[in-house]
Structure formats: structure tokens, C-alpha cells
Design a protein around this motif. Structure first.
Motif, PDB file in Angstrom:
ATOM      1  N   VAL A  47       9.855   2.097   1.554  1.00  0.00           N
ATOM      2  CA  VAL A  47       9.730   2.295   0.104  1.00  0.00           C
ATOM      3  C   VAL A  47       8.518   3.162  -0.209  1.00  0.00           C
ATOM      4  N   PHE A  48       8.739   4.168  -1.044  1.00  0.00           N
ATOM      5  CA  PHE A  48       7.594   4.886  -1.603  1.00  0.00           C
ATOM      6  C   PHE A  48       7.519   4.502  -3.078  1.00  0.00           C
ATOM      7  N   ILE A 114       6.441  -0.908   2.553  1.00  0.00           N
ATOM      8  CA  ILE A 114       6.001  -0.197   1.334  1.00  0.00           C
ATOM      9  C   ILE A 114       4.728   0.599   1.609  1.00  0.00           C
ATOM     10  N   THR A 115       4.783   1.895   1.340  1.00  0.00           N
ATOM     11  CA  THR A 115       3.593   2.744   1.475  1.00  0.00           C
ATOM     12  C   THR A 115       2.649   2.457   0.314  1.00  0.00           C
ATOM     13  N   LEU A 116       1.366   2.398   0.638  1.00  0.00           N
ATOM     14  CA  LEU A 116       0.357   2.220  -0.424  1.00  0.00           C
ATOM     15  C   LEU A 116      -0.455   3.509  -0.511  1.00  0.00           C
ATOM     16  N   PRO A 117       0.021   4.503  -1.239  1.00  0.00           N
ATOM     17  CA  PRO A 117      -0.655   5.801  -1.207  1.00  0.00           C
ATOM     18  C   PRO A 117      -1.853   5.893  -2.147  1.00  0.00           C
ATOM     19  N   TYR A 118      -1.812   5.211  -3.273  1.00  0.00           N
ATOM     20  CA  TYR A 118      -2.925   5.227  -4.229  1.00  0.00           C
ATOM     21  C   TYR A 118      -2.810   4.005  -5.128  1.00  0.00           C
ATOM     22  N   GLU A 119      -3.890   3.723  -5.841  1.00  0.00           N
ATOM     23  CA  GLU A 119      -3.987   2.458  -6.564  1.00  0.00           C
ATOM     24  C   GLU A 119      -3.113   2.416  -7.813  1.00  0.00           C
ATOM     25  N   LEU A 120      -2.807   3.588  -8.379  1.00  0.00           N
ATOM     26  CA  LEU A 120      -2.076   3.571  -9.651  1.00  0.00           C
ATOM     27  C   LEU A 120      -0.558   3.412  -9.453  1.00  0.00           C
ATOM     28  N   ILE A 149       6.133  -5.606   3.889  1.00  0.00           N
ATOM     29  CA  ILE A 149       4.970  -5.184   4.692  1.00  0.00           C
ATOM     30  C   ILE A 149       4.435  -3.851   4.181  1.00  0.00           C
ATOM     31  N   GLY A 150       3.135  -3.817   3.909  1.00  0.00           N
ATOM     32  CA  GLY A 150       2.515  -2.608   3.364  1.00  0.00           C
ATOM     33  C   GLY A 150       1.852  -1.785   4.456  1.00  0.00           C
ATOM     34  N   GLY A 151       1.487  -0.562   4.113  1.00  0.00           N
ATOM     35  CA  GLY A 151       0.778   0.315   5.052  1.00  0.00           C
ATOM     36  C   GLY A 151       0.331   1.562   4.319  1.00  0.00           C
ATOM     37  N   GLY A 152      -0.392   2.437   5.012  1.00  0.00           N
ATOM     38  CA  GLY A 152      -0.848   3.672   4.355  1.00  0.00           C
ATOM     39  C   GLY A 152      -2.319   3.561   3.987  1.00  0.00           C
ATOM     40  N   SER A 153      -2.835   4.638   3.385  1.00  0.00           N
ATOM     41  CA  SER A 153      -4.283   4.706   3.157  1.00  0.00           C
ATOM     42  C   SER A 153      -4.783   3.594   2.232  1.00  0.00           C
ATOM     43  N   GLY A 154      -3.931   3.097   1.334  1.00  0.00           N
ATOM     44  CA  GLY A 154      -4.359   2.041   0.401  1.00  0.00           C
ATOM     45  C   GLY A 154      -4.484   0.680   1.056  1.00  0.00           C
ATOM     46  N   LEU A 169      -0.207  -3.344   7.314  1.00  0.00           N
ATOM     47  CA  LEU A 169      -0.661  -2.681   8.536  1.00  0.00           C
ATOM     48  C   LEU A 169      -1.849  -1.779   8.216  1.00  0.00           C
ATOM     49  N   LEU A 170      -2.913  -1.933   8.986  1.00  0.00           N
ATOM     50  CA  LEU A 170      -4.097  -1.083   8.827  1.00  0.00           C
ATOM     51  C   LEU A 170      -4.081  -0.029   9.923  1.00  0.00           C
ATOM     52  N   GLY A 171      -4.024   1.227   9.544  1.00  0.00           N
ATOM     53  CA  GLY A 171      -4.167   2.288  10.538  1.00  0.00           C
ATOM     54  C   GLY A 171      -2.877   3.032  10.833  1.00  0.00           C
ATOM     55  N   ASP A 172      -2.886   3.711  11.993  1.00  0.00           N
ATOM     56  CA  ASP A 172      -1.757   4.575  12.361  1.00  0.00           C
ATOM     57  C   ASP A 172      -0.479   3.765  12.565  1.00  0.00           C
ATOM     58  N   GLY A 173       0.625   4.288  12.017  1.00  0.00           N
ATOM     59  CA  GLY A 173       1.848   3.498  11.983  1.00  0.00           C
ATOM     60  C   GLY A 173       2.829   3.732  13.113  1.00  0.00           C
TER      61      GLY A 173
END
Ligand code: SF4
Length: 868
Positions: A47-48, A114-120, A149-154, A169-173
């Protein structure tokens, strides 16, 4: 969440005719992977949490999609955030959000990544979960629900959304995602319950299970500790891929049908940046730098362009100018692709690394844009943030770019950086003025973007305060007033959005209540200024008894930070030392050139900087030595060949115009005219068809299309005229080759010579449409049709660009025949120079239909011919 049955919308086509940008939801991308649903042992929905045009531009999601689908027994599908109109429609029809390929609801998947790309984007996550009929909070999920399950820079401070995730997940996927799917697959086979499965996930390096940690607050509501509830699980170490070369490569990129923000082939040339900008979170959480070899980059470009048909390839990394193999790679790429008019762009170029040599290479096809990011107005403030570039570097880059033909440059600045004064703000205006004066022809335009500095977790500035909304407006206004009139355009990120970004960036778990409350009150798509409403958030925070501005305060060094149990690998002492050095303006050089600066990430056994080419630029302040000036480059007349400048053979000069007659049917009717043009050009490139291009700095294939078909109308009678370099030998084979590259619903039906291109445009045209209504025409409808045909004139009002025009549509309807109880045949006459009306607009006026009723009419264009 509404207690509605889970079901898919029965007719996606009907549903999409009611949304304003239906192509977002069509999927059907070239190179999409359709796997057997039943045979998959584990199904993952990636999911994005934002609109398709942003999500499809995200490289990371595509990598994971490719990594998972490369496994025989795994299936990965995709889901993008819906716009408000689709959300409302799905709710009104008790429908569920659906995945792109399988068109199945989220509840049928085993894992929702789910990607967490930014806070908004946080409220979008709730929208997607709710529309997927998955409980929003992890504690409410049952064994039968998928794992979220989340991941990404956020993910490096997921605390505000931690209650919504089962794991993060923290870090490289690339490697970790396969470990996660393996654990879930085993748990599914063994029928482990939710808790046991989470315990298995927590054993994987980089996986954080928020429910295994509990924040503890003191009596004043201050975070006292984040307690681990599992023995031996004190900190979560980030997952690091030591070498990009060992990871799965993205050989077949997805090619969207809809227009997206970055429609190009992305190639990640390096991960990580060790320049050490003190505000930059990416510079910390992706350490150390890991480069790809020049050969691998060229190989990826070759495969990706063949498989995708893109006209642009972007070399991606946090700072592409620092990629050690850039110069040889760029030369090889341009030599290889210049003839095919494929341009190369580098979205993240650091001032000082953008040399005339590089610019000269780039402009061989198209002058792709540059954004230069001085970040601050003075050399002093740039030393504070460790930017390592001087005014002199910036002026030289501007002068070179202008000498080499760039007329527009984009600058990016921040306001509110630590130690910033009014003088620093005024200096931004001075800097822009000076940059403009470097222009040799006085025609350089500069677009300036300004954002409020948001202190990010895990950076040296994580303890610093964020300026208030009022203060941010004051500083932006000061800049606005300081800018002289000239070739400048100033844009700024709304400080009210930066405020929420700042709150969430350094937020804690208490904020999950605020996010849910704001979402319940209607907060949606907060990254889009037209949707963002701060008052909703303020109301939600008040209802939860939380002071949002408290999150922007200066943090005490002794304070427990909400993300303290999440370990990027960079030592706390390094961050503190960097903060101290910022106050004295001490520079920390790039470890890739000047040796290890002891940030703590590398163990120098498995994890260490990976630099593939010999670094030749080495100077004392860490900046790159300027290799040559633009004038040097021009004087030397660097032997670069532009497309069309190669020695042309007689064959190259010959023109072969062909008309491709094609049909557009089914859901693909929702593609816009511009999207269809792009689909064709990409298909022709993938098919290896050699086309003539227009001249100039933005060359496009020489082609013309039939007039724009309204979105939602099907057609059997569209055409494309195209100028080819070679004659087509076998028309059937040509058609077959092109059709194999076109999406389902678009098919070339015939190919014919166009002997006289100039004489093909008819002055008057007749076009026949078959029209189908949802229900039978009533007696009253038939009377209205009859009256229309008998009348002399029937006018409708049309508003275009704010201007009202009265159009007589009667004279445009040549014939109108009822063919069946719910069908019509309508022939329209169009004339060059006169406004043509859409069939649906005529029917709407003629039958007095509502907008909603008119959207349910099916229209098929059957033929079109000259009226002469
Ligand atoms: S440990 Fe040293 S070499 Fe590795 S990223 Fe940090 S500063 Fe660079």
C-alpha cells in the motif's frame, strides 16, 4: 468503521465513471505481475498511502513488488490511496477498496505492507484500512485479519501511528521483506495465533512490534520511558543491506497508463549519503553509502528502457552528483540512448557536483531541470547545517548552467534553521539576485521554493525547536519583501502543514488518538494543500486534551525521546557532537573521501562504505573540485552529439507517414487523450519502431492523433498518423507487434499509408455514436428527442475558462434514431473552427438529465468520415 459486508464494487467501470480522475484506478500497467491467486501460499498487498500519481512514482514500492513476485509461491499486489470522491462512492455503495491487479479486497490478503513516506499521509492509512474493512487498531484485529506492517523512511519514528500497525520494518526492505513473508507463511501453515506470529516477526532483524513496547508517562504527562515487554528486546536495530549488488534488481519496471508525477525509468545508483547535512534524516538512516557499479547501472538502463519504453531515465540517489562513477556512466548512457531520444535526469544534484561536463552530457537530448539546494542564505548558516557549499560554488554552477543554455533554475531554501537571523533571510534574496546576475543573456529565471525547517528524529538537530506558524509566516514575508522584482517566482510550503509535519515527526504514541479523531472529523490527504485543514487537527487535539505545539519545543538532552528504542546504527554521541559543532560552525567532511568520521554505522566487516569508482575529487572542505568551467567546455567544444546531429543517411531522411486506425474499448475508455498519446509512444518505443522526432530542446515523435475523445467514451474509430524512418514491410506483422505492446482495450485495427500528410485534414466531419442508457427510454424521452429534431435551434450554455458561450447544438446533430428500447444512434457534424459539442452534453440538455444520470450513459464512437 461501518459494519458493512465486504464486497467488491460489482462494475468497476460504472463506479469509475463517477470519479473525476478514473485513470488513477485502472491499473493495467505494462509489466504488471498477474499471479495465480489460488496457488499463492502468501498474498501481500503493498500500500502506498497517497494518490496513485505519487505512489506510482515511488521507487521503493516497485522494488518490493518485484522482490516478492520473484518468489514462486508469493503474490504481491498494490493499493493506492483513493481520492475523496472514490472514498465517498465506496462508502455509499458499501464497497471495499480493491487491489490493482487482483481487484480483491484487503481482507483477502495475508499481509498489508504500508509504506510510510512522510508524516502527512497518516490519515490516508486509516482511510485505506477502514475501506478495506480491517480494524484500525492492531489490538482489535483477530487471527483472521491480515498483518499490517509498515516500512520506509517514516518508520524511524512510527510512534504516532504505532497503534495502527502490527509491526514496522526499520531499514532496507529487500532482504527483510522475504524474511517477513517467510515467517508469515510458516505461521499460516502452522496456524499460529496472532501473538505467536508477532513473536516470530520480532525475531527478524529490523522488525519492530510496537505492542511489545509500552511508553510510560510521569504524572505531568512527560514521557518517562519506553519499556520493553519482551525479555531481551531492548532496542530494534535497523536492517542494513551491505551491498546493493546482492539485491534483486528491478528489470521490468511498471509502466503506468495514467500520467504520474515522475513518469520515467528510475535507477538507484547508490543508497546512502555521508555528506553529513545536520538537518537531514535520510543522511542518517540510509548510512553508509553503497554504490552500484557502472556496468550494473548501464545494464539496468538498457533492460529498463527496452522493457518500459520510457523517454527519460533518472539516476536516483540522495546525492547523484556524488556517485563516483557518474561521469563514465553518464557518457555511456548518453552515447547509447541519444539516438533514441531518451534523456537522462538527476533529480538530486548537489551544488558543486553539477559540473559543465555533466550538464553538457545531459543536454544532448533534453535539458532536464535542476533543483539546486543551498538551503540557507549565508555561508555562515550553511556551515551550521554542514552543507559544505559556498556562495562561490553556487554562482559558478548558475553561470555554467546558463552558459550551457539553461534558462530556468530552481532553488530550495529553508526558514527556521537553528541560529537563523533576519540577516540570513535577507541573504536568500541577495543570493538569488546575484545568481540572476550571473546570467550571460539576462534571461535566467529562478524559481524559489521555501519550506519551514522541521527537526527530524535521529538527526543532530533532533533536540532543536521548530519555529511557530506565525514566525514561519513572518520569515517568509520578510523574504518575499526582500526579493526585488525580476525573473523570480517564490513558492512556499504552507507553514500550517509544516506545523503538523513537525508534530508528527517528533510525536509519541499519544498522537494516535489525535490522528484517529482528526480522521473521524474528516481530515484527508493532508499533504495536499487544497485538502488540508489545520482547524480539524486543532479540534481533534483539543478533544483529546493534547497540546500540539508542545511537540515543537526544544528537547532537553536528558529527556526520553519517543524513538530512543529504535536504533539507526548512528551513535548518540556522534549526533550530540555534530550539534555542538554546528554552533561553532565546524565542518564534518564526507567519510567517503576523508575517512571515517566515527558515526558508528559501519562494522568494517560486513557494513562499510561501498564506492565503486576511484574518487578523484578531493579538497579540504569536502566539496568537489570544479573540473572545468562552462566556458572551458565550450571552448574545447566537447564532442557530444545531439540526436538528429548524427550523419544522416538517405534512409534516415526519408519520411514514411502511416495512419494507424485503432479502437479504445472497455475500462481503458477512462484514459485521457494525453494519456493515450503517451501509451502509444511508449508502446512504439518498446516495439522498436524507429520514428522521426521534432527538433528543438524537447523532441517528441512526429505524430498527430484524431481529435480528443471525451474521457469515458469508447471508440472504434480513432487514428494516429506517425512519421517513421523506415517503410513498414508487413502491415499485419507490424500491427501484431504494436498490439502486443498496447494495454488491453486499445488495439490497432488497420495500418495504411498516408501519401499526402498535408491533405488529410477534413474541414467537415460526420461522426456516428451508439448510445446506451441504463434503462428504457420513456414516452416523455421519446417526445423530447422528436421535438429536438423538429426544432430549428437548441442552444446550450458552455463555460470555458470562466467565459460563458451559447452554442446551438441542433445544427450539430445530423441524425438521431432510436435503435432499441434503451439505445440511440446519433450522427454529429463537426466543422473546423467551430466548437464541437460532446454527445453526452447534447443528450443531457435534450433529455434534461442530471449530472449523475448523464455519467451512466454508455457511448461508443462507431465511425467518422469527411462530410464532403
Ligand atoms: S562509520 Fe565511518 S565510514 Fe561508516 S558511515 Fe559512519 S562515518 Fe562513514
Amino acid at each position: 468503521m461501518s459494519p458493512v459486508p465486504e464486497r467488491m464494487p460489482e462494475n468497476i467501470g460504472k463506479l469509475l465513471s463517477h470519479v473525476k480522475k478514473p485513470s488513477r484506478y485502472l491499473g493495467n500497467e505494462f509489466n504488471a505481475c498477474y499471479k495465480n491467486w489460488e496457488k499463492a501460499a502468501l498474498r501481500v498487498a503493498l500500500v502506498f498511502p497517497d494518490l496513485y500519481e505519487i505512489g506510482m512514482s515511488h521507487h521503493g514500492l516497485q522494488i518490493l513488488y518485484s522482490v516478492i513476485n520473484a518468489q514462486e509461491d508469493l503474490l504481491a499486489d498494490r493499493v493506492y490511496g483513493p481520492d475523496k470522491d472514490l472514498e465517498e462512492l465506496l462508502l455509499s455503495q458499501q464497497g471495499a477498496i480493491f487491489a490493482v491487479e487482483s481487484r480483491r479486497p484487503l481482507t483477502e490478503f495475508d499481509m498489508i505492507g504500508i509504506t510510510l513516506p512522510y508524516e502527512l499521509c497518516y490519515t490516508n492509512i486509516l482511510t485505506i484500512l477502514a475501506l478495506g474493512h480491517i480494524p484500525i487498531r492492531s489490538t482489535e484485529r483477530l487471527d483472521s485479519h491480515p498483518f499490517v506492517i509498515g516500512g520506509g523512511s517514516g518508520s524511524f519514528n512510527p510512534e504516532p501511528v504505532a497503534d495502527f500497525f502490527d509491526a514496522v520494518l526499520l531499514g532496507d526492505g529487500e532482504k527483510a521483506v522475504l524474511e517477513i513473508t517467510a515467517a508469515l507463511k510458516t505461521a499460516k501453515e502452522k496456524k499460529l495465533d496472532r501473538l505467536k506470529t508477532l513473536e516470530k516477526l520480532a525475531e527478524i532483524p529490523g522488525v519492530y512490534v510496537p505492542s511489545f513496547f509500552a511508553p510510560r508517562y510521569d504524572s505531568q504527562g512527560k514521557l518517562h520511558a519506553v519499556d520493553s515487554l519482551k525479555k531481551g528486546l531492548e532496542k530494534i536495530q535497523r536492517s542494513i543491506l551491505p551491498d546493493l549488488e546482492t539485491s534483486q534488481i528491478l528489470e521490468k519496471p511498471l509502466v503506468p497508463l495514467a500520467r504520474i508525477v515522475h513518469d520515467r525509468l528510475g535507477i538507484e545508483v547508490a543508497r546512502g549519503c555521508t555528506r553529513g547535512c545536520r538537518f537531514c534524516q535520510a543522511g542518517i538512516i540510509y548510512r553508509p553509502v553503497r554504490e552500484r557499479t557502472a556496468d550494473r547501472v548501464v545494464e539496468l538502463a538498457e533492460k529498463g528502457i527496452v522493457a518500459g519504453g520510457f523517454e527519460e531515465l533518472a539516476l536516483l540517489s540522495l546525492s547523484t552528483g556524488d556517485y563516483s562513477c557518474l561521469s563514465p556512466v553518464l557518457g555511456r548512457l548518453m552515447d547509447r540512448f541519444v539516438k533514441e531520444y531518451v534523456s537522462v535526469s538527476m533529480p538530486s544534484m548537489r551544488v558543486g557536483t553539477l559540473t559543465p561536463e555533466i550538464m553538457n552530457q545531459i543536454k544532448r537530448v533534453r535539458k532536464t531541470g535542476f533543483t539546486l539546494a543551498p538551503e540557507a542564505g549565508t555561508d555562515r548558516l550553511r556551515m551550521v547545517i554542514n552543507k559544505g557549499i559556498t556562495e562561490e560554488d553556487l554562482m559558478a554552477t548558475c553561470r555554467d548552467a546558463n552558459v550551457l543554455g539553461w534558462k530556468l533554475l530552481k532553488f530550495y531554501f529553508m526558514v527556521g534553521l537553528p541560529t537563523e537571523t533576519e540577516e540570513d533571510i535577507r541573504a536568500i534574496a541577495d543570493l538569488v539576485r546575484k545568481a540572476s546576475r550571473t546570467s550571460v543573456d539576462r534571461q535566467l529565471r529562478i524559481n524559489i521554493s521555501v519550506a519551514t525547517f522541521v527537526p527530524k528524529p535521529h538527526t543532530p538537530f533532533q533536540w532543536e525547536p521548530q519555529i511557530t506558524i506565525d514566525e514561519a509566516f513572518t520569515r517568509i514575508n520578510l523574504l518575499r519583501k526582500s526579493l526585488p522584482k525580476g525573473n523570480y517566482k517564490l513558492k512556499w510550503q504552507d507553514p500550517r502543514q509544516s506545523f503538523l509535519e513537525g508534530v508528527m515527526s517528533r510525536g509519541d504514541r499519544l498522537l494516535s488518538r489525535v490522528i484517529e479523531e482528526a480522521w473521524q472529523r474528516g481530515a484527508r490527504l493532508d499533504a495536499w494543500s487544497e485538502h488540508y485543514d489545520l482547524s480539524i487537527w486543532q479540534g481533534a487535539a483539543e478533544a483529546c486534551n493534547i497540546d500540539l505545539s508542545h511537540y515543537l519545543r526544544r528537547r532537553d538532552f536528558a529527556e526520553v525521546l519517543p524513538w530512543q528504542h529504535l536504533d539507526t546504527g548512528v551513535d548518540q554521541e556522534f549526533l550530540l557532537n555534530e550539534l555542538e559543532k554546528s554552533l561553532t560552525g565546524d565542518y564534518t567532511p564526507d567519510c567517503r573521501v576523508h575517512g571515517c568520521q566515527n558515526c558508528g554505522v559501519c562494522d568494517f566487516k560486513e557494513v562499510q562504505p561501498v564506492v565503486k569508482c576511484k574518487l578523484k575529487n578531493k579538497d579540504d572542505n569536502g566539496g568537489q573540485e570544479r573540473i572545468e568551467t562552462a566556458t572551458d567546455a565550450l571552448e574545447k567544444k566537447i564532442a557530444v552529439q545531439r540526436p538528429g546531429e548524427e550523419k544522416k543517411t538517405e534512409q534516415d531522411k526519408a519520411q514514411y507517414w502511416y495512419r494507424l486506425l485503432y479502437a479504445k474499448q472497455g475500462d481503458i475508455r477512462f484514459l485521457s487523450h494525453l494519456e493515450v498519446i503517451q501509451v502509444f509512444f511508449q508502446a512504439l518505443r518498446r516495439a522498436g519502431v524507429k520514428m522521426h522526432y521534432t527538433q528543438g530542446f524537447n523532441p517528441v515523435p512526429k505524430a498527430s492523433f484524431s481529435p480528443a475523445l471525451p474521457v469515458g467514451t469508447e471508440s472504434l474509430a480513432e487514428y494516429l498518423d506517425i512519421d517513421l524512418i523506415e517503410a513498414i514491410k508487413d502491415e499485419n506483422e507490424f500491427m501484431h507487434t504494436i498490439n502486443a505492446q498496447l494495454p488491453e482495450g486499445i488495439a490497432v485495427k488497420s495500418v495504411a499509408d498516408v501519401p499526402d500528410k498535408k491533405g488529410t485534414a477534413a474541414v467537415k466531419n460526420l461522426t456516428c455514436y451508439h448510445i446506451n442508457f441504463d434503462s428504457d427510454l420513456s414516452g416523455e424521452d421519446r417526445e423530447k428527442l422528436g421535438s429536438f429534431m423538429k426544432c430549428e435551434s437548441f442552444t446550450i450554455n458552455k463555460i470555458r475558462k470562466g467565459k460563458k458561450r451559447v452554442i446551438d447544438v441542433r445544427e450539430q446533430v445530423e441524425s438521431l434514431v432510436v435503435t432499441e428500447n434503451n439505445s440511440l444512434e446519433m450522427v454529429l457534424l463537426s466543422e473546423e473552427g467551430k466548437t464541437a459539442s460532446k454527445p453526452v452534453a447534447i443528450l443531457k440538455a435534450m433529455l434534461d438529465l442530471t449530472q449523475e444520470q448523464s455519467l451512466d450513459i454508455d457511448i461508443l464512437k462507431v465511425w467518422s468520415k469527411s462530410a464532403h
